[in-house]
Design a protein around this motif. Structure first.
Motif, short mmCIF file in Angstrom:
data_model
loop_
_atom_site.label_atom_id
_atom_site.label_comp_id
_atom_site.label_asym_id
_atom_site.label_seq_id
_atom_site.Cartn_x
_atom_site.Cartn_y
_atom_site.Cartn_z
N ALA A 9 -1.03 -56.82 9.18
CA ALA A 9 0.39 -56.85 9.59
C ALA A 9 1.42 -57.34 8.50
CB ALA A 9 0.62 -57.33 11.09
N GLY A 10 1.06 -58.34 8.00
CA GLY A 10 1.87 -59.01 7.20
C GLY A 10 2.12 -58.26 5.84
N LEU A 11 1.08 -57.99 5.41
CA LEU A 11 1.16 -57.16 3.97
C LEU A 11 1.79 -55.86 4.18
CD1 LEU A 11 -2.51 -57.71 2.69
CD2 LEU A 11 -0.23 -58.54 1.94
N VAL A 12 1.52 -55.03 5.42
CA VAL A 12 2.08 -53.83 5.41
C VAL A 12 3.77 -53.99 5.73
CG1 VAL A 12 2.70 -51.70 7.11
CG2 VAL A 12 0.43 -52.50 6.21
N LEU A 13 3.99 -55.09 6.58
CA LEU A 13 5.48 -55.32 6.77
C LEU A 13 6.19 -55.86 5.40
CD1 LEU A 13 5.00 -56.93 10.35
CD2 LEU A 13 5.95 -54.48 9.90
N SER A 14 5.57 -56.86 4.65
CA SER A 14 6.10 -57.40 3.47
C SER A 14 6.42 -56.15 2.66
CB SER A 14 5.32 -58.14 2.93
OG SER A 14 4.01 -57.77 2.47
N GLY A 15 5.51 -55.32 2.53
CA GLY A 15 5.67 -54.26 1.35
C GLY A 15 7.01 -53.53 1.87
N ALA A 16 7.15 -53.04 3.10
CA ALA A 16 8.31 -52.52 3.76
C ALA A 16 9.51 -53.18 3.44
CB ALA A 16 8.16 -51.95 5.22
N THR A 17 9.38 -54.65 3.84
CA THR A 17 10.70 -55.44 3.71
C THR A 17 10.96 -55.49 2.19
OG1 THR A 17 9.90 -56.69 5.55
CG2 THR A 17 11.48 -57.70 4.08
N VAL A 18 10.30 -55.69 1.35
CA VAL A 18 10.42 -55.95 -0.04
C VAL A 18 11.24 -54.50 -0.64
CG1 VAL A 18 9.59 -55.90 -2.77
CG2 VAL A 18 8.60 -57.22 -0.48
N VAL A 19 10.63 -53.42 -0.19
CA VAL A 19 11.31 -51.98 -0.52
C VAL A 19 12.73 -51.88 -0.14
CG1 VAL A 19 11.01 -49.41 -0.28
CG2 VAL A 19 9.20 -50.84 -0.91
N LEU A 20 12.82 -52.30 1.25
CA LEU A 20 13.98 -51.87 2.05
C LEU A 20 15.24 -53.14 1.61
CD1 LEU A 20 12.75 -51.18 5.53
CD2 LEU A 20 13.81 -49.62 3.85
N VAL A 21 14.88 -54.27 1.71
CA VAL A 21 15.83 -55.42 1.36
C VAL A 21 15.62 -56.48 0.38
CG1 VAL A 21 16.66 -55.27 3.86
CG2 VAL A 21 14.97 -56.90 3.46
N GLY A 22 14.43 -56.34 -0.01
CA GLY A 22 13.98 -57.11 -1.10
C GLY A 22 13.10 -58.48 -1.01
N GLY A 23 12.51 -59.07 -2.03
CA GLY A 23 11.56 -60.09 -1.60
C GLY A 23 12.23 -61.51 -1.02
N LEU B 112 0.07 -65.17 8.56
CA LEU B 112 0.83 -63.74 8.95
C LEU B 112 2.49 -64.28 7.85
CD1 LEU B 112 2.08 -61.18 10.22
CD2 LEU B 112 3.21 -62.53 11.83
N GLY B 113 2.48 -65.63 7.77
CA GLY B 113 3.54 -65.94 6.78
C GLY B 113 3.09 -65.85 5.54
N THR B 114 1.79 -66.41 5.14
CA THR B 114 1.28 -66.36 3.93
C THR B 114 1.12 -64.95 3.47
OG1 THR B 114 -0.09 -68.22 4.38
CG2 THR B 114 -0.84 -66.85 2.44
N ALA B 115 0.90 -64.03 4.34
CA ALA B 115 0.67 -62.47 3.94
C ALA B 115 1.90 -61.99 3.46
CB ALA B 115 0.12 -61.73 5.16
N PHE B 116 3.05 -62.38 3.49
CA PHE B 116 4.29 -61.79 3.24
C PHE B 116 4.48 -62.18 1.68
CE2 PHE B 116 5.71 -60.66 7.41
CZ PHE B 116 6.54 -59.91 7.39
N ALA B 117 3.72 -63.32 1.32
CA ALA B 117 4.15 -63.95 -0.04
C ALA B 117 3.82 -63.27 -1.32
CB ALA B 117 3.62 -65.37 0.07
N PRO B 118 2.38 -62.76 -1.09
CA PRO B 118 1.99 -61.97 -2.60
C PRO B 118 2.88 -60.93 -3.09
CG PRO B 118 0.01 -62.47 -1.23
CD PRO B 118 1.47 -62.80 -0.27
N VAL B 119 3.18 -60.04 -2.09
CA VAL B 119 4.14 -58.75 -2.53
C VAL B 119 5.56 -59.40 -2.67
CG1 VAL B 119 5.08 -56.64 -1.92
CG2 VAL B 119 2.44 -57.17 -1.25
N ALA B 120 6.17 -60.18 -1.93
CA ALA B 120 7.44 -60.68 -2.03
C ALA B 120 7.62 -61.49 -3.25
CB ALA B 120 7.86 -61.50 -0.51
N LEU B 121 6.61 -62.54 -3.57
CA LEU B 121 6.88 -63.16 -4.68
C LEU B 121 6.72 -62.56 -6.00
CD1 LEU B 121 7.60 -66.12 -5.30
CD2 LEU B 121 5.07 -66.77 -5.20
N ALA B 122 5.79 -61.84 -5.95
CA ALA B 122 5.38 -61.05 -7.39
C ALA B 122 6.51 -60.24 -7.72
CB ALA B 122 4.03 -60.11 -7.09
N PHE B 123 6.86 -59.12 -6.59
CA PHE B 123 8.03 -58.25 -7.11
C PHE B 123 9.31 -58.74 -7.10
CE2 PHE B 123 4.37 -55.59 -5.98
CZ PHE B 123 4.26 -54.81 -7.27
N GLY B 124 9.65 -59.97 -6.22
CA GLY B 124 10.86 -60.71 -6.43
C GLY B 124 10.96 -61.39 -7.86
N VAL B 125 9.91 -61.93 -8.32
CA VAL B 125 9.99 -62.38 -9.88
C VAL B 125 9.97 -61.47 -10.65
CG1 VAL B 125 8.70 -63.86 -11.40
CG2 VAL B 125 8.87 -64.64 -8.97
#
Length: 417
Positions: free
Chosen positions: A159-173, A28-41
């Motif tokens: 769960a992680g990928l869906v939530l991470s996408g929403a998190t990145v959109v709402l508050v950032g990577g 679940l932690g790992t699932a947050f990383a691809p979207v957050a890291l890619a779009f954060g960078v």
């Protein structure tokens, strides 16, 4: 139905349930990383595709360099302690990346260093995870255990990928990466409660030198044609997948599919496919598991092909679902075959050779993906990735060892006749 009920009864085993929970939380932690890291960078001032390539390569390279050491350590020490140390390193890395993105202090060398710590963590955890499963469950339940671990992991991915996408959109990577760090910390706490007698007995024995243990592991690895041929196949396949998933796919998503939310949907589609694949793999018992698994890997090319030809998002998501099914069925068959065929005392070392061979060209894919995307465009580069995936699978099927490797039940029937 009774067979599935018997499979799910494994959840009542305390040690397996603890391992399953820890692994599920970690993924679940790992699932947050691809979207957050890619779009954060990519969202950093002045960042380009090459910037993302550098950070991802810094994460992937230590995984390759330290994988063999990780295998030796996991065969020498209690494997749950090795996994716990890896989770702690991951937590440190992702909390650090999160702090940098949140504060705006993002020097590339420091970000690459934090990513490299995560790469070392992966080098420690992968061989230990492969080896710990036969320590927890009996041999006749290995495929069920691998499938249930995959089921938990894939639920977390969805769960992680869906939530991470929403998190990145709402508050950032940055905040999404902080959630990853918290999940890795929780997984380490869960693993700390795991006690495995076989690992403790193994660590108490006199052990030869690291080089001697690596030579022994190499002999086990090289003596099985099906093993090294598929690993050679994956060395090229992973290079293509790393380039496409790490850099090229996010670039196309940002340019023409709507950004982080679209890429999150594609990754979630892959995870949903893996979820369906693992449910199928619970009961799927092919007579020639390596042959079937190798054929399935060709379907991994589908989402890259669709992205390359400019297909609509819904079609790419369906392609990702197909990719997820094929990869997860392959993964369960592959792990179970390794755990059945490789002696337990050498399993982590052999799995480290498996991982090293499979991942060794991954950093190259990440490193060249950005420049190649600039040179020829991300869509033609994705088409090249799709072609590579299919071609190397066809090449692996030329191997007699891949075609003839039988499951234990099928091998016994063949001998009886």
């Amino acid at each position: 139905m009774n067979s599935y009920r018997r499979d799910l009864a494994m959840l009542a085993d305390h040690r397996f349930a603890l391992l399953l929970t820890a692994r599920t939380v970690s993924v679940l932690g790992t699932a947050f990383a691809p979207v957050a890291l890619a779009f954060g960078v990519l969202g950093m001032p002045g960042a380009t595709a090459t910037t993302l390539s550098v950070v991802l390569t810094a994460e992937a390279l230590p995984t390759v360099l330290f994988m063999l050491v990780g295998g030796v350590v996991a065969d020498r020490l209690p494997r749950q302690r090795v996994m716990m140390a890896g989770e702690i390193l991951n937590a440190v890395a992702f909390f650090g990346l999160s702090a940098m993105l949140l504060t705006g202090w993002t020097p590339l060398p420091v970000m690459a260093t934090a990513a490299a710590i995560s790469g070392v963590a992966m080098a420690a955890m992968y061989p230990a995870l492969t080896g710990i499963i036969p320590d927890v469950v009996p041999a006749d339940r290995l495929q069920t255990a691998n499938a249930l671990l995959g089921l938990g992991a894939n639920i977390s991915r969805v769960a992680g990928l869906v939530l991470s996408g929403a998190t990145v959109v709402l508050v950032g990577g940055g905040w999404a990466l902080a959630i990853s760090g918290a999940m890795f910390t929780a997984a380490a706490v869960l693993l700390a409660a795991l006690r495995l007698t076989p690992a403790e007995a193994r660590s108490a024995q006199a052990t030869p030198s690291v080089l001697a243990e690596l030579r022994e592991g190499w002999r086990e690895f090289a003596s099985r044609q099906w093993l090294w041929v598929v690993v050679a196949q994956f060395s090229v396949l992973v290079m293509a997948v790393q380039a496409a998933h790490g850099v090229l796919g996010p670039l196309v998503a940002k340019e023409s599919l709507g950004g982080a939310a679209a890429w999150s949907a594609i990754l979630a589609g892959e995870a949903v496919g893996m979820l369906g694949g693992v449910v199928f793999a619970l009961r799927f018992r092919p007579r020639r598991p390596i042959l079937v698994g190798t054929i399935l890997t060709m379907f991994a090319a589908l989402p890259y092909l669709l992205l390359g030809v400019g297909a609509p998002l819904w079609a790419v998501v369906l392609g990702a679902v197909t990719m997820g099914v094929s990869f997860d069925v392959f993964g369960v068959l592959w792990s179970t075959t390794m755990q059945r065929e490789i002696p337990a005392e050498a399993l982590s070392r052999v799995s480290s050779y498996d991982a090293l061979g499979s991942l060794m060209f991954g950093p190259i894919g990440l490193l060249v993906a950005g420049p190649v995307a600039i040179l020829i465009g991300p869509r033609p580069a994705l088409l090249a990735c799709a072609a590579l995936v299919v071609l190397v699978a066809l090449a692996a099927l030329l191997s007699p060892g891949v075609r003839r490797m039988r499951a234990p039940e099928a091998a016994e029937e063949a001998l009886a006749h």
